[in-house]
Design an enzyme around this catalytic site. Sequence first.
Site, mmCIF file in Angstrom:
data_model
loop_
_atom_site.group_PDB
_atom_site.id
_atom_site.type_symbol
_atom_site.label_atom_id
_atom_site.label_comp_id
_atom_site.label_asym_id
_atom_site.label_seq_id
_atom_site.Cartn_x
_atom_site.Cartn_y
_atom_site.Cartn_z
ATOM 1 N N TYR A 154 -13.999 16.076 -12.208
ATOM 2 C CA TYR A 154 -14.055 14.877 -13.056
ATOM 3 C C TYR A 154 -15.472 14.342 -13.204
ATOM 4 C CZ TYR A 154 -8.959 14.448 -12.882
ATOM 5 O OH TYR A 154 -7.614 14.654 -13.013
ATOM 6 N N ARG A 188 -11.461 -12.389 16.684
ATOM 7 C CA ARG A 188 -10.492 -11.820 15.749
ATOM 8 C C ARG A 188 -9.171 -12.560 15.941
ATOM 9 N NH1 ARG A 188 -9.395 -5.329 15.713
ATOM 10 N NH2 ARG A 188 -8.055 -5.860 17.482
ATOM 11 N N LYS A 219 0.029 2.421 17.187
ATOM 12 C CA LYS A 219 0.015 1.782 15.862
ATOM 13 C C LYS A 219 -0.414 2.786 14.797
ATOM 14 C CE LYS A 219 -4.675 0.046 16.784
ATOM 15 N NZ LYS A 219 -5.418 -1.063 17.397
ATOM 16 N N MET A 279 -7.516 13.120 -6.813
ATOM 17 C CA MET A 279 -6.392 12.558 -6.065
ATOM 18 C C MET A 279 -5.700 13.619 -5.204
ATOM 19 S SD MET A 279 -2.972 10.563 -7.368
ATOM 20 C CE MET A 279 -3.870 9.376 -8.333
HETATM 21 C C1 LIG Z 1 -6.173 -0.657 18.566
HETATM 22 C C2 LIG Z 1 -6.258 -1.450 19.804
HETATM 23 C C3 LIG Z 1 -6.437 -0.825 21.066
HETATM 24 C C4 LIG Z 1 -6.739 0.647 21.219
HETATM 25 O O1 LIG Z 1 -8.128 0.888 21.116
HETATM 26 P P1 LIG Z 1 -8.750 2.337 21.304
HETATM 27 O O2 LIG Z 1 -10.203 2.139 21.111
HETATM 28 O O3 LIG Z 1 -8.142 3.197 20.240
HETATM 29 O O4 LIG Z 1 -8.380 2.796 22.675
HETATM 30 C C5 LIG Z 1 -6.347 -1.609 22.197
HETATM 31 N N1 LIG Z 1 -6.135 -2.940 22.118
HETATM 32 C C6 LIG Z 1 -6.010 -3.585 20.933
HETATM 33 C C7 LIG Z 1 -5.807 -5.051 20.906
HETATM 34 C C8 LIG Z 1 -6.086 -2.861 19.737
HETATM 35 O O5 LIG Z 1 -5.982 -3.502 18.567
#
Ligand SMILES: *Cc1c(COP(=O)(O)O)cnc(C)c1O
Length: 368
Positions: free
Chosen positions: A264, A136, A38, A313
Amino acid sequence: MPKAQETVLEIDLKALKHNFEYLRSKLQKNTKLLAVVKAFAYGSDAEEIAKYLEQLQVDYFAVAYANEGVALRQAGVTTPILVLHPLPVNFNSIIEHHLEPNLYNFKILNEFINYASSKTKTDFPVHIKFNSGLNRLGFSSNEVDNIVATIKATNAIKITSLFSHLAASEDLDEKAFTLNQIETFKAIVKTFKNAIGFKPMLHICNTSGILNYPKAHFDMVRTGIGLYGFGNSEEENKHLKPIGALKTVISQIHHLEKGASIGYNRAYISDKPIRSATLPLGHADGISRIYGNGNGFVTINGKKAAILGNVCMDMIMVNVTDIDCNEGDEVIVFDGTSTAEDLAITANSISYEIITSVSQRVKRVFRR
Ligand SMILES: *Cc1c(COP(=O)(O)O)cnc(C)c1O
C-alpha cells in the site's frame, strides 16, 4: 512440533514450568506466588495457562478486569483470583464468581461495602492497594486512619492483603526510588496493622521486584512477564524461556524488477531486482505498522528477512532476496532464539507489548 502451515502461536508448557520453578527458587519457602494472567496470560491463553499453573500449585492468580476472572472461573479455575482493576459496574460478577477485588480509593471501597452488604455477604475477601510512588491506582498513606475506620464499621468485607506496585523495579538506576517505595509501603502497613489488630498478607514485587529486591518479597510476590519467559535484563533472560513462538508460512514469492513498489501507498520501491515473500499475518494479528518499512524482521530458514513497505491488515511482505526459501516454508516471527524482545526493540517497544498484541484470531497450539 510439525512445521507451521498457517499463522500459529505455539505455547510451550514445559517452558512455563521451567520459568515457574526458576521464579519459585528465588523465594523463601513460605512466600506465596501469585501468577498474573491478565490479558489472556500476556497474549498466550489464560485458561490453559491458569489450569496448568494450578497443577503446579500456584497460590493465587491476578487478572486486570473482572471479565477475565469470570472466564477463568467458567473454565473451572478454583484458586483465588485478585482483580487488579475492578470497576463498580463489575461488582455483581465479582461476587457471583468469587473474585477478589482490589479496592484502591474511597469511592470503590464504600461502594463495594454497600454492594456486598446488600447481598448479605460477610467477610468477603478484598485487597487494599496503596500508592507508594507509581501514581496509578491506590490509596495514599495519609488515608490509612480513614480506611481502618471504614473497615471497622462493617463485617461485609475482610482485608486479605495490603499491597502496592513498584514503578521501576527493572531499572537499577532507580534503586533509590524503589527502596523508597518499599519503605513507604512498610510504614503504611505498620500503621495499618497496629490499627486493625490483625495481619493481612503483604505484597509489592512484580517479576523484576522478585529478581532485584529479594528483601521485599513479604508474604507473596506477583509475577507475570517472568512466567512467560522474560526477565527484563540480559542476565535474567538467560535463566528464563519464552513460552510463546509465533510462526507463519510463506504464501507467495514475487521476483520483482528494479523500481517495483511493494504494498500500500507504494511505501517500498526497490533499487535493484528483489525477491519478496508474502506472509499471512498483519497488523490485525499484532504486527503493528511500526514494524513496517525495514524496522521489524522475521526469520526464514535461519536468516533474517526485513519487512518491506507498510504492514497490511492481514499480510506483510518481507525481503527474501538472499534467502534460500520456497512458498510453503515455515517463518519464525519470534521464538526462544529470535525472541519477542528482539523484535520489540526494532520498534522501540518491549516484550510485554508485542506478546500481548498477538490477536485472538491467531490459533494457539500447545506443546505439553
Ligand atoms: C501486570 C502487573 C504485575 C505483573 O508484572 P510483571 O512485570 O509482568 O511481573 C504485577 N502487579 C500488578 C499490579 C500489575 O498490574
